[in-house]
Design a protein around this motif. Structure first.
Motif, PDB file in Angstrom:
ATOM      1  N   UNK A  98     -78.891  -4.240  51.159  1.00 29.41           N
ATOM      2  CA  UNK A  98     -77.743  -4.965  51.695  1.00 29.41           C
ATOM      3  C   UNK A  98     -77.441  -6.202  50.861  1.00 29.41           C
ATOM      4  N   UNK A  99     -78.494  -6.852  50.361  1.00 28.20           N
ATOM      5  CA  UNK A  99     -78.248  -8.068  49.583  1.00 28.20           C
ATOM      6  C   UNK A  99     -77.523  -7.763  48.279  1.00 28.20           C
ATOM      7  N   UNK A 100     -77.687  -6.535  47.731  1.00 26.09           N
ATOM      8  CA  UNK A 100     -76.948  -6.157  46.525  1.00 26.09           C
ATOM      9  C   UNK A 100     -75.448  -6.164  46.769  1.00 26.09           C
ATOM     10  N   UNK A 101     -75.040  -5.684  47.922  1.00 32.98           N
ATOM     11  CA  UNK A 101     -73.626  -5.654  48.275  1.00 32.98           C
ATOM     12  C   UNK A 101     -73.097  -7.083  48.413  1.00 32.98           C
ATOM     13  N   UNK A 102     -73.856  -7.925  49.044  1.00 42.34           N
ATOM     14  CA  UNK A 102     -73.445  -9.318  49.236  1.00 42.34           C
ATOM     15  C   UNK A 102     -73.399 -10.041  47.890  1.00 42.34           C
ATOM     16  N   UNK A 103     -74.398  -9.823  47.045  1.00 38.46           N
ATOM     17  CA  UNK A 103     -74.412 -10.442  45.722  1.00 38.46           C
ATOM     18  C   UNK A 103     -73.231  -9.987  44.883  1.00 38.46           C
ATOM     19  N   UNK A 104     -72.932  -8.694  44.926  1.00 37.39           N
ATOM     20  CA  UNK A 104     -71.806  -8.169  44.160  1.00 37.39           C
ATOM     21  C   UNK A 104     -70.486  -8.743  44.666  1.00 37.39           C
ATOM     22  N   UNK A 105     -70.350  -8.851  45.974  1.00 33.70           N
ATOM     23  CA  UNK A 105     -69.132  -9.425  46.549  1.00 33.70           C
ATOM     24  C   UNK A 105     -68.974 -10.880  46.123  1.00 33.70           C
ATOM     25  N   UNK A 106     -70.082 -11.612  46.094  1.00 35.67           N
ATOM     26  CA  UNK A 106     -70.034 -13.020  45.682  1.00 35.67           C
ATOM     27  C   UNK A 106     -69.613 -13.140  44.219  1.00 35.67           C
ATOM     28  N   UNK A 107     -70.138 -12.280  43.365  1.00 40.05           N
ATOM     29  CA  UNK A 107     -69.789 -12.306  41.941  1.00 40.05           C
ATOM     30  C   UNK A 107     -68.305 -11.980  41.765  1.00 40.05           C
ATOM     31  N   UNK A 108     -67.817 -10.949  42.455  1.00 43.60           N
ATOM     32  CA  UNK A 108     -66.410 -10.569  42.347  1.00 43.60           C
ATOM     33  C   UNK A 108     -65.485 -11.659  42.895  1.00 43.60           C
ATOM     34  N   UNK A 109     -65.894 -12.303  43.959  1.00 46.38           N
ATOM     35  CA  UNK A 109     -65.103 -13.396  44.529  1.00 46.38           C
ATOM     36  C   UNK A 109     -65.038 -14.572  43.561  1.00 46.38           C
ATOM     37  N   UNK A 110     -66.174 -14.916  42.964  1.00 43.70           N
ATOM     38  CA  UNK A 110     -66.193 -16.002  41.972  1.00 43.70           C
ATOM     39  C   UNK A 110     -65.290 -15.688  40.786  1.00 43.70           C
ATOM     40  N   UNK A 111     -65.336 -14.442  40.312  1.00 44.15           N
ATOM     41  CA  UNK A 111     -64.495 -14.045  39.184  1.00 44.15           C
ATOM     42  C   UNK A 111     -63.014 -14.132  39.556  1.00 44.15           C
ATOM     43  N   UNK A 112     -62.673 -13.717  40.764  1.00 42.23           N
ATOM     44  CA  UNK A 112     -61.289 -13.779  41.226  1.00 42.23           C
ATOM     45  C   UNK A 112     -60.804 -15.227  41.302  1.00 42.23           C
ATOM     46  N   UNK A 113     -61.616 -16.095  41.861  1.00 39.12           N
ATOM     47  CA  UNK A 113     -61.249 -17.510  41.979  1.00 39.12           C
ATOM     48  C   UNK A 113     -61.089 -18.132  40.602  1.00 39.12           C
ATOM     49  N   UNK A 114     -61.995 -17.820  39.693  1.00 34.58           N
ATOM     50  CA  UNK A 114     -61.911 -18.337  38.326  1.00 34.58           C
ATOM     51  C   UNK A 114     -60.615 -17.903  37.660  1.00 34.58           C
ATOM     52  N   UNK A 115     -60.236 -16.636  37.828  1.00 33.43           N
ATOM     53  CA  UNK A 115     -58.999 -16.122  37.247  1.00 33.43           C
ATOM     54  C   UNK A 115     -57.776 -16.803  37.859  1.00 33.43           C
ATOM     55  N   UNK A 116     -57.790 -17.038  39.153  1.00 29.50           N
ATOM     56  CA  UNK A 116     -56.672 -17.734  39.814  1.00 29.50           C
ATOM     57  C   UNK A 116     -56.516 -19.149  39.267  1.00 29.50           C
ATOM     58  N   UNK A 117     -57.603 -19.841  39.085  1.00 33.44           N
ATOM     59  CA  UNK A 117     -57.567 -21.204  38.539  1.00 33.44           C
ATOM     60  C   UNK A 117     -57.047 -21.176  37.111  1.00 33.44           C
ATOM     61  N   UNK A 118     -57.496 -20.203  36.306  1.00 27.25           N
ATOM     62  CA  UNK A 118     -57.049 -20.100  34.913  1.00 27.25           C
ATOM     63  C   UNK A 118     -55.544 -19.871  34.857  1.00 27.25           C
ATOM     64  N   UNK A 119     -55.036 -19.020  35.723  1.00 30.90           N
ATOM     65  CA  UNK A 119     -53.596 -18.745  35.735  1.00 30.90           C
ATOM     66  C   UNK A 119     -52.790 -19.977  36.128  1.00 30.90           C
ATOM     67  N   UNK A 120     -53.306 -20.770  37.034  1.00 35.11           N
ATOM     68  CA  UNK A 120     -52.595 -21.979  37.446  1.00 35.11           C
ATOM     69  C   UNK A 120     -52.557 -23.007  36.329  1.00 35.11           C
ATOM     70  N   UNK A 121     -53.568 -23.025  35.506  1.00 33.28           N
ATOM     71  CA  UNK A 121     -53.653 -24.006  34.415  1.00 33.28           C
ATOM     72  C   UNK A 121     -52.937 -23.569  33.153  1.00 33.28           C
ATOM     73  N   UNK A 122     -52.497 -22.312  33.108  1.00 34.21           N
ATOM     74  CA  UNK A 122     -51.803 -21.786  31.940  1.00 34.21           C
ATOM     75  C   UNK A 122     -50.509 -22.571  31.728  1.00 34.21           C
TER      76      UNK A 122
END
Length: 79
Positions: A1-25
């Motif tokens: 179960x922790x693998x699913x949670x860890x993967x979700x956290x990584x994907x969420x972090x990547x999504x947030x990072x991409x959103x911030x990058x797009x705003x700063x473009x």
């Protein structure tokens, strides 16, 4: 179960990072006159068909492809 949670956290972090990058473009101002809009990369007139589909375009398709490929390469290497 922790693998699913860890993967979700990584994907969420990547999504947030991409959103911030797009705003700063930075917003790019198109180079245009009465004869058309010119590519910021190579200076040729951007095809009107491209502008119909992407009115915000500031580069021709080949130049935009080069930029997008460069961004994908950076993303692959974590830079």
């Amino acid at each position: 179960m922790s693998d699913v949670v860890d993967r979700a956290a990584v994907e969420t972090d990547a999504y947030i990072t991409e959103c911030i990058r797009r705003q700063r473009k930075p917003v790019e101002t198109p180079d245009e006159d009465n004869d058309g809009r010119y590519c910021l990369g190579c200076g040729v007139t951007i095809d009107p068909r491209r502008l119909e589909k992407a009115p915000e375009a500031v580069r021709c398709v080949p130049c935009e492809s080069i930029i997008e490929m460069g961004n994908k390469e950076k993303g692959k290497h974590g830079r």
